[in-house]
Design a protein around this motif. Structure first.
Motif, PDB file in Angstrom:
ATOM      1  N   PRO A  74       0.829  -1.204   0.000  1.00 57.57           N
ATOM      2  CA  PRO A  74       0.000   0.000   0.000  1.00 57.57           C
ATOM      3  C   PRO A  74       0.869   1.261   0.000  1.00 57.57           C
ATOM      4  O   PRO A  74       1.912   1.317   0.642  1.00 57.57           O
ATOM      5  CB  PRO A  74      -0.815  -0.120   1.293  1.00 57.57           C
ATOM      6  N   GLY A  75       0.430   2.266  -0.726  1.00 53.31           N
ATOM      7  CA  GLY A  75       1.133   3.543  -0.801  1.00 53.31           C
ATOM      8  C   GLY A  75       1.525   3.898  -2.221  1.00 53.31           C
ATOM      9  O   GLY A  75       1.109   3.264  -3.191  1.00 53.31           O
ATOM     10  N   TRP A  76       2.356   4.923  -2.310  1.00 51.07           N
ATOM     11  CA  TRP A  76       2.793   5.455  -3.600  1.00 51.07           C
ATOM     12  C   TRP A  76       3.950   4.650  -4.177  1.00 51.07           C
ATOM     13  O   TRP A  76       4.826   4.191  -3.445  1.00 51.07           O
ATOM     14  CB  TRP A  76       3.222   6.913  -3.437  1.00 51.07           C
ATOM     15  N   HIS A  77       3.950   4.518  -5.515  1.00 50.64           N
ATOM     16  CA  HIS A  77       4.982   3.775  -6.239  1.00 50.64           C
ATOM     17  C   HIS A  77       5.407   4.560  -7.472  1.00 50.64           C
ATOM     18  O   HIS A  77       4.557   5.042  -8.228  1.00 50.64           O
ATOM     19  CB  HIS A  77       4.463   2.408  -6.705  1.00 50.64           C
ATOM     20  N   GLY A  78       6.733   4.645  -7.668  1.00 48.89           N
ATOM     21  CA  GLY A  78       7.237   5.202  -8.912  1.00 48.89           C
ATOM     22  C   GLY A  78       6.963   4.238 -10.046  1.00 48.89           C
ATOM     23  O   GLY A  78       6.992   3.017  -9.860  1.00 48.89           O
ATOM     24  N   VAL A  79       6.686   4.768 -11.203  1.00 51.81           N
ATOM     25  CA  VAL A  79       6.479   3.951 -12.401  1.00 51.81           C
ATOM     26  C   VAL A  79       7.171   4.663 -13.562  1.00 51.81           C
ATOM     27  O   VAL A  79       7.091   5.884 -13.689  1.00 51.81           O
ATOM     28  CB  VAL A  79       4.967   3.684 -12.665  1.00 51.81           C
ATOM     29  N   HIS A  80       7.920   3.882 -14.338  1.00 51.25           N
ATOM     30  CA  HIS A  80       8.727   4.455 -15.415  1.00 51.25           C
ATOM     31  C   HIS A  80       8.684   3.562 -16.645  1.00 51.25           C
ATOM     32  O   HIS A  80       8.454   2.359 -16.536  1.00 51.25           O
ATOM     33  CB  HIS A  80      10.193   4.599 -14.974  1.00 51.25           C
ATOM     34  N   ILE A 161       7.350  -0.889 -12.224  1.00 48.03           N
ATOM     35  CA  ILE A 161       6.823  -0.298 -10.993  1.00 48.03           C
ATOM     36  C   ILE A 161       7.865  -0.506  -9.901  1.00 48.03           C
ATOM     37  O   ILE A 161       8.412  -1.599  -9.750  1.00 48.03           O
ATOM     38  CB  ILE A 161       5.485  -0.951 -10.581  1.00 48.03           C
ATOM     39  N   HIS A 162       8.139   0.564  -9.154  1.00 47.86           N
ATOM     40  CA  HIS A 162       9.150   0.533  -8.092  1.00 47.86           C
ATOM     41  C   HIS A 162       8.511   0.350  -6.713  1.00 47.86           C
ATOM     42  O   HIS A 162       7.321   0.571  -6.529  1.00 47.86           O
ATOM     43  CB  HIS A 162       9.979   1.820  -8.127  1.00 47.86           C
ATOM     44  N   ALA A 163       9.334  -0.009  -5.737  1.00 50.86           N
ATOM     45  CA  ALA A 163       8.871  -0.298  -4.374  1.00 50.86           C
ATOM     46  C   ALA A 163       8.333   0.937  -3.660  1.00 50.86           C
ATOM     47  O   ALA A 163       7.417   0.844  -2.850  1.00 50.86           O
ATOM     48  CB  ALA A 163      10.007  -0.908  -3.555  1.00 50.86           C
ATOM     49  N   GLY A 164       8.893   2.097  -3.925  1.00 52.52           N
ATOM     50  CA  GLY A 164       8.498   3.318  -3.232  1.00 52.52           C
ATOM     51  C   GLY A 164       8.149   4.425  -4.193  1.00 52.52           C
ATOM     52  O   GLY A 164       8.153   4.246  -5.413  1.00 52.52           O
ATOM     53  N   SER A 165       7.866   5.592  -3.636  1.00 51.64           N
ATOM     54  CA  SER A 165       7.478   6.725  -4.469  1.00 51.64           C
ATOM     55  C   SER A 165       8.699   7.406  -5.074  1.00 51.64           C
ATOM     56  O   SER A 165       9.804   7.337  -4.544  1.00 51.64           O
ATOM     57  CB  SER A 165       6.664   7.728  -3.649  1.00 51.64           C
ATOM     58  N   ASP A 166       8.477   8.065  -6.178  1.00 52.90           N
ATOM     59  CA  ASP A 166       9.483   8.830  -6.891  1.00 52.90           C
ATOM     60  C   ASP A 166       9.348  10.281  -6.429  1.00 52.90           C
ATOM     61  O   ASP A 166       8.251  10.847  -6.479  1.00 52.90           O
ATOM     62  CB  ASP A 166       9.186   8.701  -8.394  1.00 52.90           C
ATOM     63  N   ASP A 167      10.450  10.885  -5.971  1.00 47.34           N
ATOM     64  CA  ASP A 167      10.383  12.287  -5.540  1.00 47.34           C
ATOM     65  C   ASP A 167      10.463  13.250  -6.722  1.00 47.34           C
ATOM     66  O   ASP A 167      10.354  14.456  -6.554  1.00 47.34           O
ATOM     67  CB  ASP A 167      11.449  12.601  -4.487  1.00 47.34           C
ATOM     68  N   HIS A 168      10.677  12.740  -7.910  1.00 50.24           N
ATOM     69  CA  HIS A 168      10.690  13.494  -9.175  1.00 50.24           C
ATOM     70  C   HIS A 168      11.829  14.508  -9.274  1.00 50.24           C
ATOM     71  O   HIS A 168      11.771  15.412 -10.098  1.00 50.24           O
ATOM     72  CB  HIS A 168       9.345  14.181  -9.435  1.00 50.24           C
ATOM     73  N   GLY A 174      14.778   9.064  -8.567  1.00 52.37           N
ATOM     74  CA  GLY A 174      13.921   9.749  -7.614  1.00 52.37           C
ATOM     75  C   GLY A 174      13.746   9.042  -6.293  1.00 52.37           C
ATOM     76  O   GLY A 174      12.756   9.251  -5.606  1.00 52.37           O
ATOM     77  N   GLY A 175      14.707   8.167  -5.929  1.00 52.77           N
ATOM     78  CA  GLY A 175      14.615   7.446  -4.665  1.00 52.77           C
ATOM     79  C   GLY A 175      13.483   6.442  -4.611  1.00 52.77           C
ATOM     80  O   GLY A 175      13.030   6.080  -3.528  1.00 52.77           O
ATOM     81  N   ALA A 176      13.029   5.958  -5.757  1.00 49.48           N
ATOM     82  CA  ALA A 176      11.862   5.071  -5.821  1.00 49.48           C
ATOM     83  C   ALA A 176      12.146   3.644  -5.356  1.00 49.48           C
ATOM     84  O   ALA A 176      11.220   2.855  -5.185  1.00 49.48           O
ATOM     85  CB  ALA A 176      11.298   5.051  -7.241  1.00 49.48           C
ATOM     86  N   GLY A 177      13.396   3.284  -5.142  1.00 48.68           N
ATOM     87  CA  GLY A 177      13.717   1.956  -4.627  1.00 48.68           C
ATOM     88  C   GLY A 177      13.732   0.879  -5.697  1.00 48.68           C
ATOM     89  O   GLY A 177      13.744   1.151  -6.895  1.00 48.68           O
ATOM     90  N   GLY A 178      13.720  -0.366  -5.228  1.00 43.99           N
ATOM     91  CA  GLY A 178      13.834  -1.520  -6.113  1.00 43.99           C
ATOM     92  C   GLY A 178      12.663  -1.662  -7.076  1.00 43.99           C
ATOM     93  O   GLY A 178      11.604  -1.070  -6.890  1.00 43.99           O
ATOM     94  N   ARG A 179      12.892  -2.482  -8.075  1.00 46.55           N
ATOM     95  CA  ARG A 179      11.874  -2.759  -9.089  1.00 46.55           C
ATOM     96  C   ARG A 179      11.045  -3.947  -8.621  1.00 46.55           C
ATOM     97  O   ARG A 179      11.579  -5.035  -8.441  1.00 46.55           O
ATOM     98  CB  ARG A 179      12.550  -3.043 -10.427  1.00 46.55           C
ATOM     99  N   VAL A 180       9.733  -3.749  -8.426  1.00 48.12           N
ATOM    100  CA  VAL A 180       8.890  -4.794  -7.865  1.00 48.12           C
ATOM    101  C   VAL A 180       7.949  -5.425  -8.878  1.00 48.12           C
ATOM    102  O   VAL A 180       7.387  -6.502  -8.618  1.00 48.12           O
ATOM    103  CB  VAL A 180       8.099  -4.306  -6.637  1.00 48.12           C
ATOM    104  N   ALA A 181       7.743  -4.767 -10.010  1.00 47.05           N
ATOM    105  CA  ALA A 181       6.886  -5.343 -11.052  1.00 47.05           C
ATOM    106  C   ALA A 181       7.351  -4.821 -12.402  1.00 47.05           C
ATOM    107  O   ALA A 181       7.912  -3.715 -12.498  1.00 47.05           O
ATOM    108  CB  ALA A 181       5.427  -4.975 -10.823  1.00 47.05           C
ATOM    109  N   CYS A 182       7.131  -5.629 -13.430  1.00 49.46           N
ATOM    110  CA  CYS A 182       7.591  -5.275 -14.764  1.00 49.46           C
ATOM    111  C   CYS A 182       6.684  -5.899 -15.804  1.00 49.46           C
ATOM    112  O   CYS A 182       6.174  -6.998 -15.601  1.00 49.46           O
ATOM    113  CB  CYS A 182       9.031  -5.777 -14.938  1.00 49.46           C
ATOM    114  N   GLY A 183       6.487  -5.187 -16.914  1.00 46.88           N
ATOM    115  CA  GLY A 183       5.718  -5.728 -18.022  1.00 46.88           C
ATOM    116  C   GLY A 183       6.313  -5.292 -19.342  1.00 46.88           C
ATOM    117  O   GLY A 183       6.602  -4.120 -19.545  1.00 46.88           O
ATOM    118  N   VAL A 184       6.543  -6.259 -20.235  1.00 45.65           N
ATOM    119  CA  VAL A 184       7.042  -5.955 -21.583  1.00 45.65           C
ATOM    120  C   VAL A 184       5.881  -5.392 -22.386  1.00 45.65           C
ATOM    121  O   VAL A 184       4.810  -6.010 -22.473  1.00 45.65           O
ATOM    122  CB  VAL A 184       7.614  -7.224 -22.256  1.00 45.65           C
ATOM    123  N   MET A 185       6.073  -4.221 -22.975  1.00 42.70           N
ATOM    124  CA  MET A 185       5.017  -3.590 -23.757  1.00 42.70           C
ATOM    125  C   MET A 185       5.072  -4.095 -25.190  1.00 42.70           C
ATOM    126  O   MET A 185       6.148  -4.187 -25.793  1.00 42.70           O
ATOM    127  CB  MET A 185       5.175  -2.071 -23.690  1.00 42.70           C
TER     128      MET A 185
END
Length: 188
Positions: A74-80, A161-168, A174-185
């Motif tokens: 639960p909470g904010w997650h960076g996504v790139h 998708i990263h473990a934490g939020s991105d401070d941008h 952005g300090g978003a932490g480890g990569r917790v999910a990934c999808g090939v587009m």
């Protein structure tokens, strides 16, 4: 009663002009589907389990990405958007962000010298770890022409998708932490 009949008569021809093609993200206009302006990604966690999906829709000024996922903290997650279409856990195979500016732009939607092409707004997982969000970028595209970085290049692209939020602002992610999910587009 007469105004209702008139309105119905005016709307009837408009409804006949749109044909729909069904995919697992819901109906899409058949004319746009034929142009290849749709894409998708199955999001997987580090154990390889499918935890969600991302649907990509090209618009005239950028790319809309609808993200549905579960099983996140639960909470904010960076996504790139990452430069390589590979998602081998721990997802470093996806490489860095798409970033084709010369010289490369620094990370961060709030960085005065950024953002890089892969930067997206954070997404929020509710108390049950579910995400249902839409993000938009003018720095990426799946249409053959238009604004933004082309995602269907030779080695593809991935949504991470990263473990934490991105401070941008801070580098490199952005300090978003480890990569917790990934999808090939891929093209839809």
């Amino acid at each position: 009663m007469r105004p209702i009949l008139l309105a119905s008569a005016l709307l009837l021809p408009l409804g006949a002009c749109v044909s729909l093609t069904e995919n697992h993200y819901g109906p899409q206009p058949a004319e746009q589907a034929a142009m290849g302006d749709f894409g998708e990604a199955t999001l997987r966690n580090a154990a390889g389990e499918a935890i969600g999906r991302a649907a990509l829709t090209q618009g005239p000024t950028g790319l809309l990405i609808r993200i549905e996922a579960s099983g996140l903290t639960p909470g904010w997650h960076g996504v790139h958007i990452h430069a390589t279409g590979r998602c081998d856990a721990p997802f470093t195979s996806a490489g860095g962000h798409i970033n084709h500016a010369a010289p490369a732009a620094p990370h961060g939607l709030l960085n005065p010298d950024g953002p890089d092409d892969g930067d997206l707004p954070n997404i929020h997982a509710d108390a049950d770890g579910r995400v249902n969000a839409e993000v938009f970028t003018s720095r990426a595209r799946i249409a053959a022409t238009g604004p933004g970085q082309w995602l269907w290049d030779a080695d593809g692209s991935a949504l991470v998708i990263h473990a934490g939020s991105d401070d941008h602002r801070s580098q490199p992610i952005g300090g978003a932490g480890g990569r917790v999910a990934c999808g090939v587009m891929a093209a839809g």
